[in-house]
Design an enzyme around this catalytic site. Structure first.
Site, PDB file in Angstrom:
ATOM      1  N   CYS A   1       5.139  -6.354   1.764  1.00 55.41           N
ATOM      2  CA  CYS A   1       5.552  -4.956   1.829  1.00 55.41           C
ATOM      3  C   CYS A   1       4.789  -4.215   2.927  1.00 55.41           C
ATOM      4  O   CYS A   1       5.038  -4.454   4.098  1.00 55.41           O
ATOM      5  CB  CYS A   1       5.427  -4.291   0.465  1.00 55.41           C
ATOM      6  SG  CYS A   1       6.503  -2.869   0.339  1.00 55.41           S
ATOM      7  N   TYR A   2       3.811  -3.343   2.577  1.00 55.21           N
ATOM      8  CA  TYR A   2       3.046  -2.679   3.633  1.00 55.21           C
ATOM      9  C   TYR A   2       2.466  -3.714   4.594  1.00 55.21           C
ATOM     10  O   TYR A   2       2.437  -3.522   5.805  1.00 55.21           O
ATOM     11  CB  TYR A   2       1.911  -1.841   3.025  1.00 55.21           C
ATOM     12  CG  TYR A   2       1.149  -1.014   4.040  1.00 55.21           C
ATOM     13  CD1 TYR A   2       1.491   0.316   4.253  1.00 55.21           C
ATOM     14  CD2 TYR A   2       0.109  -1.557   4.800  1.00 55.21           C
ATOM     15  CE1 TYR A   2       0.798   1.087   5.183  1.00 55.21           C
ATOM     16  CE2 TYR A   2      -0.588  -0.808   5.739  1.00 55.21           C
ATOM     17  CZ  TYR A   2      -0.234   0.520   5.920  1.00 55.21           C
ATOM     18  OH  TYR A   2      -0.909   1.275   6.843  1.00 55.21           O
TER      19      TYR A   2
ATOM     20  N   HIS B   1       7.757  -7.888  -3.637  1.00 52.42           N
ATOM     21  CA  HIS B   1       6.443  -8.206  -4.221  1.00 52.42           C
ATOM     22  C   HIS B   1       6.502  -9.478  -5.060  1.00 52.42           C
ATOM     23  O   HIS B   1       6.866  -9.425  -6.227  1.00 52.42           O
ATOM     24  CB  HIS B   1       5.964  -7.050  -5.108  1.00 52.42           C
ATOM     25  CG  HIS B   1       5.581  -5.834  -4.341  1.00 52.42           C
ATOM     26  ND1 HIS B   1       4.319  -5.636  -3.840  1.00 52.42           N
ATOM     27  CD2 HIS B   1       6.302  -4.754  -3.955  1.00 52.42           C
ATOM     28  CE1 HIS B   1       4.268  -4.488  -3.195  1.00 52.42           C
ATOM     29  NE2 HIS B   1       5.459  -3.929  -3.243  1.00 52.42           N
TER      30      HIS B   1
ATOM     31  N   GLY C   1       0.833  -1.200   0.000  1.00 50.85           N
ATOM     32  CA  GLY C   1       0.000   0.000   0.000  1.00 50.85           C
ATOM     33  C   GLY C   1       0.861   1.240   0.000  1.00 50.85           C
ATOM     34  O   GLY C   1       2.037   1.185   0.363  1.00 50.85           O
TER      35      GLY C   1
ATOM     36  N   ASP D   1     -18.774 -11.522 -22.956  1.00 52.12           N
ATOM     37  CA  ASP D   1     -19.358 -11.553 -21.614  1.00 52.12           C
ATOM     38  C   ASP D   1     -20.853 -11.868 -21.644  1.00 52.12           C
ATOM     39  O   ASP D   1     -21.321 -12.751 -20.939  1.00 52.12           O
ATOM     40  CB  ASP D   1     -19.131 -10.221 -20.894  1.00 52.12           C
ATOM     41  CG  ASP D   1     -17.665  -9.841 -20.870  1.00 52.12           C
ATOM     42  OD1 ASP D   1     -16.822 -10.732 -21.093  1.00 52.12           O
ATOM     43  OD2 ASP D   1     -17.363  -8.654 -20.648  1.00 52.12           O
TER      44      ASP D   1
ATOM     45  N   GLU E   1       4.123 -10.992  -6.331  1.00 51.79           N
ATOM     46  CA  GLU E   1       3.027 -11.025  -7.308  1.00 51.79           C
ATOM     47  C   GLU E   1       3.387 -10.388  -8.646  1.00 51.79           C
ATOM     48  O   GLU E   1       2.686 -10.587  -9.628  1.00 51.79           O
ATOM     49  CB  GLU E   1       1.772 -10.358  -6.714  1.00 51.79           C
ATOM     50  CG  GLU E   1       1.849  -8.837  -6.505  1.00 51.79           C
ATOM     51  CD  GLU E   1       2.501  -8.408  -5.192  1.00 51.79           C
ATOM     52  OE1 GLU E   1       3.301  -9.193  -4.635  1.00 51.79           O
ATOM     53  OE2 GLU E   1       2.231  -7.285  -4.734  1.00 51.79           O
TER      54      GLU E   1
ATOM     55  N   LYS F   1     -11.537 -11.614 -17.098  1.00 48.75           N
ATOM     56  CA  LYS F   1     -11.877 -11.824 -18.519  1.00 48.75           C
ATOM     57  C   LYS F   1     -11.381 -13.175 -19.045  1.00 48.75           C
ATOM     58  O   LYS F   1     -12.114 -13.883 -19.736  1.00 48.75           O
ATOM     59  CB  LYS F   1     -11.266 -10.693 -19.353  1.00 48.75           C
ATOM     60  CG  LYS F   1     -11.687 -10.689 -20.811  1.00 48.75           C
ATOM     61  CD  LYS F   1     -13.000  -9.973 -20.953  1.00 48.75           C
ATOM     62  CE  LYS F   1     -13.449  -9.880 -22.391  1.00 48.75           C
ATOM     63  NZ  LYS F   1     -14.653  -9.049 -22.489  1.00 48.75           N
TER      64      LYS F   1
HETATM   65  N1  GLN Z   1       4.440   2.666   1.789  1.00 53.36           N
HETATM   66  C1  GLN Z   1       5.284   1.619   2.291  1.00 53.36           C
HETATM   67  C2  GLN Z   1       6.757   1.877   1.972  1.00 53.36           C
HETATM   68  O1  GLN Z   1       7.074   2.773   1.265  1.00 53.36           O
HETATM   69  C3  GLN Z   1       4.858   0.294   1.660  1.00 53.36           C
HETATM   70  C4  GLN Z   1       5.128   0.218   0.201  1.00 53.36           C
HETATM   71  C5  GLN Z   1       4.515  -0.986  -0.446  1.00 53.36           C
HETATM   72  O2  GLN Z   1       3.682  -1.666   0.116  1.00 53.36           O
HETATM   73  N2  GLN Z   1       4.862  -1.206  -1.705  1.00 53.36           N
HETATM   74  O3  GLN Z   1       7.595   1.163   2.482  1.00 53.36           O
END
Ligand code: GLN
Length: 543
Positions: A92-93, A185, A65, A244, A187, A399
């Site tokens: 991450c966040y 990340h 986030g 769809d 993902e 999709k």
């Molecule tokens: N904002 C947080 C940071 O800068 C998390 C970033 C993120 O989740 N990509 O570390």
């Protein structure tokens, strides 16, 4: 948001990973990657109350986030998530949130932002936990980072399970509970083996069965629809010939047979022979109870004198509602008298998961979460839940899943892979005023372009292609005679999400062949151009 509206993802029928969204642009990729692994994942906002869930997920992922966890007003997860007793993975966040919960001092602003590739080293070998997370992976791999904050210390009970060039805490794990955090990340495709890592979490750690397949979804969805509609209920829906609405219609047909009533409105701005083609496909091949309304004359009449794109769209949208409503009334009477069931109580809509995700994604502490997305301008009484109840069987699908469901339903490949086509049809592919002559020209040119694309085997490599008419005319010479004709604009783009797009790179000979055929075969055209504008700044359609 009430739990009732969350319930449409079939979380009870499939092992589900709940992804709680903290607003990262990558969150939806987590659900995508898991689904590619045949594991159902539902995305909900990070503010979701765990008590509102009507199912127990097999595991929870806390997404990334844009906020800093220590900021005032930063979003925080319902602490009840830690009481669920299921594995948790913070990304991450999400990891920072786990650390911050243990103690706010654990998260600090980093000196350097870290954005891009980083080399990760997994500290495997001394802990079964770590080995399960990194099972089948090399000790070192390239991962994608995007953060400014970092852990300054480990939360109590955790240990480091991977380090990177810049982070001592690139991955952490609780020593006894199945709680993990990743600073990178997994993902995004830039993270090498990121999908394997998500699989290790979902399958190896959470114990999810990989049974999210369209064949199983179909069975459970048919059962759900039958249950919802009841043995007598009848359903009305609009179809366009697009993927769809066709898949949704066929699904209804399988579930309730002729108690589903489909309506196709010919608005006069469909492609060459399209109305007839759609009628053949839906009625004959798919056996759908279809009514075709030919309103083409009314549409073309009403389009006269309209030059402005917005006015054209508005007119077509408004007229569609009028025509559809008039027909709906007739069908409602016919349905009531047909003896097939009770009166029509439901309205089918082909909403897809990206629209739902868009309305559920976390937009920030102050932003109100959009609960009602654009429903394509259909009659109020049909979509406000007061008259007819909405039924949206594709609401939990992406999709490509809809296409797969279409195949499972036996819809032929050509239809399943069809490019999207705008509601206002070729009216937005004729710049300015729509006239019958320009409609004919657009249709013929488009038909040539698309058939050549198919012949060259390029159709499935292109996301959307069409021929448009530029109403300003140019001078040419044909058979020694001066001609003054319209300009055709060819457009073909590739895109994964339709938010950004690139012009397709055709071989030169291909474009020459298309140009040749169009100027020779379409009366009134003397030039052909290829639009190479990317999106942004250009949109995919011209108007
Ligand atoms: N904002 C947080 C940071 O800068 C998390 C970033 C993120 O989740 N990509 O570390």
């Amino acid at each position: 948001m009430a739990a009732a509206t969350l319930g449409e993802v079939p979380t009870k029928a499939f092992d589900t990973i709940l992804t709680l969204d903290f607003g990262s642009q990558y969150t939806h990729l987590i659900t995508r990657r898991l689904r590619e692994l045949n594991i159902l994942s539902e995305m909900l906002p990070c503010t979701t109350k765990i008590a509102d869930l009507d199912y127990k997920p097999k595991g929870v992922i806390l997404s990334g986030g844009p906020y800093s966890v220590y900021e005032e007003g930063a979003p925080h997860v319902d602490p009840a998530v830690f009481e669920l007793g299921v594995p948790i993975l913070g990304i991450c966040y999400g990891m920072q949130e786990i650390a911050w919960r243990a103690s706010p001092e654990n998260v600090i602003a980093g000196v350097h932002r870290e954005y891009g590739h980083s080399n990760l080293k997994a500290l495997k070998g001394d802990d079964a936990h770590v080995d399960r997370l990194f099972a089948g992976l090399e000790d070192s791999m390239r991962v994608w980072m995007s953060h400014g904050d970092k852990l300054g210390a480990l939360p109590e009970g955790f240990h480091t399970v991977a380090v990177s060039d810049n982070s001592e805490y690139a991955a952490i794990a609780h020593k006894t509970k199945p709680i993990y955090g990743l600073q990178f990340h997994p993902e995004v495709t830039h993270s090498q083996n990121g999908t394997q890592l998500l699989k290790n979490f979902a399958v190896g750690i959470c114990g999810c069965a990989q049974n999210w397949t369209m064949a199983r979804f179909l069975d459970q969805e048919i059962a759900r629809i039958r249950d919802l509609v009841g043995p007598e209920g009848q359903v009305l829906g609009a179809v366009s010939g697009g993927v769809d609405s066709t898949v949704a219609a066929k699904l209804m047909k399988e579930a309730i047979g002729d108690r589903f009533w489909a309506v196709l409105v010919n608005n006069g701005v469909m492609r060459l022979d399209e109305c007839e083609q759609v009628e053949r496909d839906l009625k004959q091949h798919l056996g759908i109870n279809l009514t075709v309304v030919d309103a083409s004359k009314d549409f073309l009449e009403g389009l006269k004198g309209l030059h402005d794109p917005e006015q054209k769209r508005k007119f077509i949208g408004g007229k569609f509602i009028d025509v559809f409503e008039a027909e709906a009334e007739k069908i409602e009477k016919a349905a009531e008298q047909s003896g097939k069931g009770t009166k029509i109580g439901f309205f089918l809509q082909g909403t897809l998961y990206p629209d739902v995700i868009e309305s559920l994604s976390f937009k920030g502490p102050s932003a109100t979460i959009k609960t009602h997305h654009n429903v394509g301008g259909l009659p109020e009484r049909m979509t406000n839940g007061q008259g007819l109840q909405l039924i949206e069987p594709l609401r939990s699908l992406y999709k490509d899943e809809v296409r797969e469901l279409g195949r499972t339903l036996g819809i032929h490949e050509e239809l399943v892979m069809r490019h999207p086509f705008p509601g206002p049809g070729i009216a937005v592919r004729i710049l300015g005023e729509v006239t019958e002559e320009k409609v004919r020209i657009a249709r013929q040119a488009d038909h040539i372009f698309i058939s050549e694309i198919r012949k060259a085997g390029l159709y499935d490599q292109i996301s959307q292609a069409y021929a448009a008419v530029d109403p300003s005319r140019a001078v040419g010479v044909m058979g020694d005679k001066r001609v003054y004709g319209y300009i055709i604009i060819l457009r073909a783009v590739t895109t994964t999400d339709f938010m950004t797009a690139e012009a397709f790179n055709f071989p030169w000979e291909f474009l020459q062949r298309v140009m040749n055929r169009i100027v020779n075969e379409v009366n009134g055209v003397c030039r052909v151009t290829y639009d190479i504008t990317s999106k942004p700044p250009g949109t995919i359609e011209l108007e």
